[in-house]
Each structure stands twice: as structure tokens, then as C-alpha cells.
Design a protein around this motif. Structure first.
Motif, PDB file in Angstrom:
ATOM      1  N   ASP A  94      -1.202   4.337  -1.278  1.00 34.49           N
ATOM      2  CA  ASP A  94      -2.409   4.823  -0.594  1.00 34.49           C
ATOM      3  C   ASP A  94      -2.326   4.822   0.928  1.00 34.49           C
ATOM      4  O   ASP A  94      -3.107   5.504   1.580  1.00 34.49           O
ATOM      5  CB  ASP A  94      -3.646   4.042  -1.059  1.00 34.49           C
ATOM      6  CG  ASP A  94      -3.563   2.555  -0.738  1.00 34.49           C
ATOM      7  OD1 ASP A  94      -2.444   2.058  -0.523  1.00 34.49           O
ATOM      8  OD2 ASP A  94      -4.604   1.899  -0.717  1.00 34.49           O
ATOM      9  N   ASP A  95      -1.410   4.071   1.526  1.00 32.89           N
ATOM     10  CA  ASP A  95      -1.303   4.030   2.992  1.00 32.89           C
ATOM     11  C   ASP A  95       0.118   3.645   3.416  1.00 32.89           C
ATOM     12  O   ASP A  95       0.319   2.649   4.102  1.00 32.89           O
ATOM     13  CB  ASP A  95      -2.327   3.038   3.557  1.00 32.89           C
ATOM     14  CG  ASP A  95      -2.463   3.114   5.073  1.00 32.89           C
ATOM     15  OD1 ASP A  95      -2.028   4.125   5.666  1.00 32.89           O
ATOM     16  OD2 ASP A  95      -2.997   2.167   5.670  1.00 32.89           O
TER      17      ASP A  95
ATOM     18  N   HIS B 288       0.822  -1.209   0.000  1.00 28.77           N
ATOM     19  CA  HIS B 288       0.000   0.000   0.000  1.00 28.77           C
ATOM     20  C   HIS B 288       0.862   1.268   0.000  1.00 28.77           C
ATOM     21  O   HIS B 288       0.487   2.282   0.596  1.00 28.77           O
ATOM     22  CB  HIS B 288      -0.928  -0.001   1.224  1.00 28.77           C
ATOM     23  CG  HIS B 288      -1.931  -1.096   1.192  1.00 28.77           C
ATOM     24  ND1 HIS B 288      -3.141  -0.968   0.574  1.00 28.77           N
ATOM     25  CD2 HIS B 288      -1.888  -2.362   1.682  1.00 28.77           C
ATOM     26  CE1 HIS B 288      -3.818  -2.092   0.694  1.00 28.77           C
ATOM     27  NE2 HIS B 288      -3.073  -2.959   1.359  1.00 28.77           N
TER      28      HIS B 288
END
Length: 80
Positions: free
Chosen positions: A36-37, A33
Motif C-alpha cells: 500500500d505504500d 507496507h
């Protein structure tokens, strides 16, 4: 030895039998991720004990399991 459940947005996504296993899971999550994270903000770590079936376990700080911040390949190349 501590056991952990790894939650993403409150839903169990993984289990870990040790601190090192939890770190490895979070490291893999962060790599997956990265766009996005990257800081694993959506991850919660729940420590399980013998009474977790009754108490639900306890949340522990995610930061205890984070390695150094992920660095992109481009940044690695720039820094040498």
C-alpha cells in the motif's frame, strides 16, 4: 548527532537517534507496507534540535533516507 521523529500521515510513529536509525525505520516501514505504500509516501521526517520544543523541529526530505527502491521477490528471481 541529529535526532528525528518519523511521522506517518502527520502522526508520530517512531523516533530515531541517527540517520542510520531513520533509514532502518523507513526500510522496515516500506517492507511492512510493500503493497500500500512501498515508496513511503505517507512518511515525513522531522529533524529535532535543542530548540525543537519551541520551534517544532524542521521537516527534511524523506528521499535523503530512502534506500534503493524495493524490489519484489519475483523481480529478484527474474533478474537472476
Amino acid at each position: 548527532m541529529a535526532r528525528y521523529e518519523l511521522l506517518v500521515d502527520g502522526e508520530r510513529q517512531g523516533k530515531a537517534a541517527s540517520d542510520d536509525d531513520a533509514r532502518a525505520w523507513i526500510r522496515a516501514y516500506r517492507a511492512e507496507h510493500a503493497q500500500d505504500d512501498p515508496d513511503a509516501t505517507h512518511v515525513q521526517v522531522r529533524k529535532l534540535s535543542a530548540f525543537s520544543w519551541l520551534t517544532g523541529g524542521s521537516l527534511v526530505p524523506r528521499d535523503d533516507f530512502l534506500d534503493r527502491p524495493l524490489v519484489s521477490v519475483a523481480e529478484q528471481l527474474r533478474s537472476g
